[in-house]
Scaffold this motif. Structure first.
Motif, short mmCIF file in Angstrom:
data_model
loop_
_atom_site.label_atom_id
_atom_site.label_comp_id
_atom_site.label_asym_id
_atom_site.label_seq_id
_atom_site.Cartn_x
_atom_site.Cartn_y
_atom_site.Cartn_z
N VAL A 115 6.90 -14.72 -0.95
CA VAL A 115 6.25 -14.14 -0.37
C VAL A 115 5.00 -14.83 -1.34
O VAL A 115 4.91 -14.18 -2.60
N VAL A 116 3.71 -14.66 -0.77
CA VAL A 116 2.59 -14.93 -1.83
C VAL A 116 1.94 -12.95 -1.94
O VAL A 116 1.71 -13.22 -2.93
N GLU A 117 2.03 -12.43 -1.62
CA GLU A 117 1.68 -10.78 -1.13
C GLU A 117 1.79 -10.11 -0.51
O GLU A 117 1.94 -9.50 0.66
N VAL A 118 2.31 -8.92 -0.83
CA VAL A 118 1.92 -7.61 -0.26
C VAL A 118 0.63 -6.57 -0.21
O VAL A 118 1.09 -6.55 -0.93
N LEU A 119 0.26 -6.38 1.38
CA LEU A 119 -0.89 -5.80 1.20
C LEU A 119 -0.37 -4.14 2.44
O LEU A 119 0.07 -4.36 2.71
N PRO A 120 -1.76 -3.39 1.74
CA PRO A 120 -1.34 -2.27 2.60
C PRO A 120 -2.44 -3.14 3.22
O PRO A 120 -3.14 -3.88 3.98
N ARG A 121 -2.37 -2.06 5.23
CA ARG A 121 -3.02 -2.19 6.21
C ARG A 121 -4.75 -2.41 5.68
O ARG A 121 -5.32 -3.56 6.09
N ILE A 152 -6.70 -6.06 4.90
CA ILE A 152 -6.88 -6.70 5.74
C ILE A 152 -9.00 -7.02 6.61
O ILE A 152 -9.19 -7.37 6.41
N THR A 153 -9.51 -6.00 6.26
CA THR A 153 -10.60 -5.30 6.70
C THR A 153 -11.86 -4.74 5.55
O THR A 153 -13.02 -5.06 5.27
N GLN A 154 -11.21 -4.35 4.21
CA GLN A 154 -11.71 -4.03 2.78
C GLN A 154 -11.68 -4.88 1.99
O GLN A 154 -12.22 -4.86 1.00
N GLY A 155 -10.87 -6.19 2.03
CA GLY A 155 -10.23 -6.90 1.19
C GLY A 155 -9.17 -5.95 0.07
O GLY A 155 -9.16 -5.32 0.42
N GLY A 156 -9.23 -7.36 -0.71
CA GLY A 156 -7.88 -5.99 -1.86
C GLY A 156 -6.89 -7.09 -1.99
O GLY A 156 -6.37 -7.52 -3.43
N ALA A 157 -7.25 -8.48 -1.08
CA ALA A 157 -5.81 -9.95 -1.62
C ALA A 157 -6.24 -10.43 -3.08
O ALA A 157 -7.45 -10.66 -2.95
N THR A 158 -5.55 -10.32 -3.60
CA THR A 158 -5.75 -11.29 -4.71
C THR A 158 -5.61 -12.73 -5.13
O THR A 158 -6.35 -13.35 -5.66
N GLN A 159 -4.34 -12.60 -4.05
CA GLN A 159 -4.07 -14.40 -4.50
C GLN A 159 -5.36 -15.70 -3.39
O GLN A 159 -5.48 -14.33 -2.03
N THR A 160 -5.49 -15.93 -3.88
CA THR A 160 -6.33 -17.10 -2.77
C THR A 160 -5.51 -17.09 -1.18
O THR A 160 -6.69 -17.60 -0.19
N ALA A 187 -3.74 -15.88 0.57
CA ALA A 187 -3.68 -14.07 1.08
C ALA A 187 -5.17 -13.82 1.57
O ALA A 187 -5.65 -13.40 2.56
N GLN A 188 -6.01 -14.78 0.72
CA GLN A 188 -7.45 -14.56 1.01
C GLN A 188 -7.94 -15.58 2.09
O GLN A 188 -9.38 -14.83 2.75
N ASP A 189 -7.67 -16.57 2.32
CA ASP A 189 -7.78 -17.35 3.17
C ASP A 189 -7.20 -16.78 4.18
O ASP A 189 -7.79 -17.20 5.35
N LEU A 190 -6.03 -16.79 4.72
CA LEU A 190 -5.89 -16.59 5.81
C LEU A 190 -5.80 -15.27 6.41
O LEU A 190 -6.26 -15.26 7.86
N ILE A 191 -6.31 -14.10 5.46
CA ILE A 191 -7.19 -12.92 6.39
C ILE A 191 -8.63 -13.38 6.67
O ILE A 191 -9.82 -12.43 7.99
N GLY A 192 -9.67 -14.61 5.65
CA GLY A 192 -11.10 -14.73 6.20
C GLY A 192 -10.57 -15.49 7.26
O GLY A 192 -11.82 -15.91 7.89
#
Lengths: 280, 248
Positions: B215-221, B224-232, B234-239
């Motif tokens: 598990v890279v990161e657990v995030l609230p919904r 996705i739109t507001q940013g907030g992922a800290t792991q690279t 997770a950011q890549d996937l959302i991006g």
């Protein structure tokens, strides 16, 4: 400019079924990127296969169906062998199933090239390696000698693209080229395909169920429903779709950051089955 | 409503460790998403929880009880799974009635006819469809049957393994609406695997991003739109997903 592909009133009926799978589909394709969108079973892949003349048992009727100067309705299989893979080629959905599992990737690319171009094995290898480089494979010599199971899905699909574009075709049909890939590499593969198609001035038919994808990567979109063409639109004007089916498809798509209320659901009308999209 | 607690879940297939020390808390009544690329172990987690794979180590609890210690019948009454492919997950030679009745019979539930009728109504299928066979239904209708089969045993937890990825967007919308409505009505806890962030954003309150069995990161919904992922990653996937969506 002369169209690459000119299809008038194409109908296709599979053997053993009473109803045609595709009826009265007409469109032309220039040096542009054309998307065909519809639900599963709407006949979009059947159209793609019919253009390649891969449906040998189905009954094809059309007023006109030409690829450049080739009459696809009456061309002999011998003629088609010269056209297929050289002047028009097809990229399939899943590289896992469309590459030969017991031959090295590079060998398959070189073989496809040597089928159509007279040259030495060393030359074909050289061309294949160059092509692998063009699809942004970092270490093409190494990948050349790898087996399909040793490469990832995204790389496998790039090998497919390399194989299909190496003979410099005028028409490429991409049948769901990225639906088997992860979202992180989907864009990358699409951009590579898009770049090559633009650079080489290839006519592209992109078959997809994904409206977002065709919106981004096509110039024009045909919408198919139950074997019929219901609407033809410029990709950038997809939002202005007139047909309720197209509107329904667009609205049914959940969007990131969208409202979380119930998604709108298609209310299918029998009248759609009579609708005829205007000739593009 | 029951929470799912996963602690230190590991599983090895042959020489390969597929899940590395997975720990997750899914709250009661929550819809929790699992996203990640193929091969990252999302579905394997569901298969471990439901004990379709049983060679794992660690601790999985639903409510207060560990899934390892539950009787089979209790476990099946507490959690049910809906699989990805509605064409492959229904027995082709069993009518819908046989499919739905089997679970009721095994679990010795009374009023089978009434329960089947209610289940069909819950998923929005006509009751006459009980006498049909899977090949007489469309993909979306089959997936409704699979959902009916899961909820007829009145579970607390539903494990959803890509419940809509084999369906067209138009049909996906119907099935997602159904899942949302059932959760509201019956208070299910959902653990849902999906590769589509738009679906996760529509359905889930929180989600975990996975890569290579971790598990890279657990995030609230909202991340996705507001940013907030800290792991690279997770950011890549959302991006990538946002870019793919041609964002908003």
């Amino acid at each position: 400019m002369d169209p690459i592909l000119d299809i008038r009133n194409l109908s296709i009926r599979y053997q053993g079924s009473a109803e045609p799978a595709v009826r009265n589909v007409s469109f032309t394709l220039g040096r542009e990127r054309l998307g065909i969108v519809g639900e599963s079973g709407s006949g979009k892949s059947t159209v793609g296969r019919a253009i390649m003349r891969l449906l040998d048992t189905a009954e094809l009727t059309a007023d006109k169906m030409t690829f450049e100067e080739v009459d696809l309705l009456n061309a002999s299989e011998r003629q088609m062998l010269k056209v297929r893979g050289q002047r028009m080629s097809m990229i399939l959905q899943d590289p896992k199933f469309s590459l030969n599992p017991i031959q090295r990737c590079g060998h398959q690319i070189a073989e496809a090239y040597r089928t159509h171009v007279r040259c030495t094995k060393a030359e074909a290898r050289q061309r294949a390696v160059e092509m692998l480089e063009q699809v942004h494979i970092r270490d093409p010599e190494r990948v050349y000698d790898m087996y399909p199971h040793e490469v990832s899905g995204g790389m496998g699909q790039r090998v497919m693209i390399a194989m299909m574009l190496l003979t410099s075709p005028d028409l490429v049909i991409a049948d769901e080229p990225t639906s088997a890939l992860d979202v992180t590499i989907r864009l990358q593969v699409l951009r590579i395909l898009d770049g090559l198609v633009r650079d080489k001035g290839i006519g592209l038919v992109m078959i997809s169920h994904d409206l977002n994808l065709v919106r981004a990567f096509c110039d024009r979109v045909l919408i198919m429903y139950a074997g019929r063409l219901v609407e033809t639109l410029d990709a950038k004007h997809l939002d202005r779709a007139q047909h309720p089916y197209t509107q329904g498809l667009l609205a049914a798509q959940p969007r990131i950051g969208g409202p979380r209320g119930p998604l709108s659901v298609l209310d299918r009308q029998d009248s759609w089955l009579n609708a005829q999209g205007e000739v593009a | 409503m029951k929470p799912i607690t996963i602690n230190d879940l590991c599983i090895t297939f042959g020489a390969v460790q597929v899940l590395h020390n997975i720990s997750l808390d899914v709250k009661a009544g929550e819809c929790f998403g699992l996203v990640g690329e193929s091969g990252s172990g999302k579905s394997t987690i569901l298969r471990c929880i439901s004990r379709l794979n049983d060679s794992w180590t660690g601790d999985v609890r639903i409510g207060d009880s560990a899934v390892r210690d539950m009787e089979v019948s209790d476990r099946c009454r507490m959690m049910q799974m809906v699989f990805q492919d509605p064409y492959g997950s229904l027995h082709p030679r069993h009518s819908i009635r046989t499919t739905l009745e089997e679970g009721l019979r095994i679990n010795k539930l009374d009023d089978r006819e009434g329960r089947m009728i209610r289940a069909m109504r819950d998923v929005g299928l006509p009751v006459e469809f009980l006498d049909r066979y899977p090949h007489q239904l469309s993909g979306g209708q089959r997936q409704r049957v699979a959902i009916a089969r899961a909820l007829i045993l009145e579970p607390d937890v539903l494990l959803l393994d890509e419940p809509t990825s084999a369906l067209d967007v138009s049909v996906q919308a119907e099935v997602l609406n159904l899942l949302v409505r059932l959760q509201k009505e019956k208070g299910f806890t959902y653990l849902m695997v999906s590769h589509d962030l738009a679906v996760v954003d529509h359905m889930c309150d929180r989600f975990a991003i996975m890569q290579h069995g971790r598990v890279v990161e657990v995030l609230p919904r909202e991340a996705i739109t507001q940013g907030g992922a800290t792991q690279t990653y997770a950011q890549d996937l959302i991006g990538a997903s946002l870019e793919y969506e041609h964002a908003i």
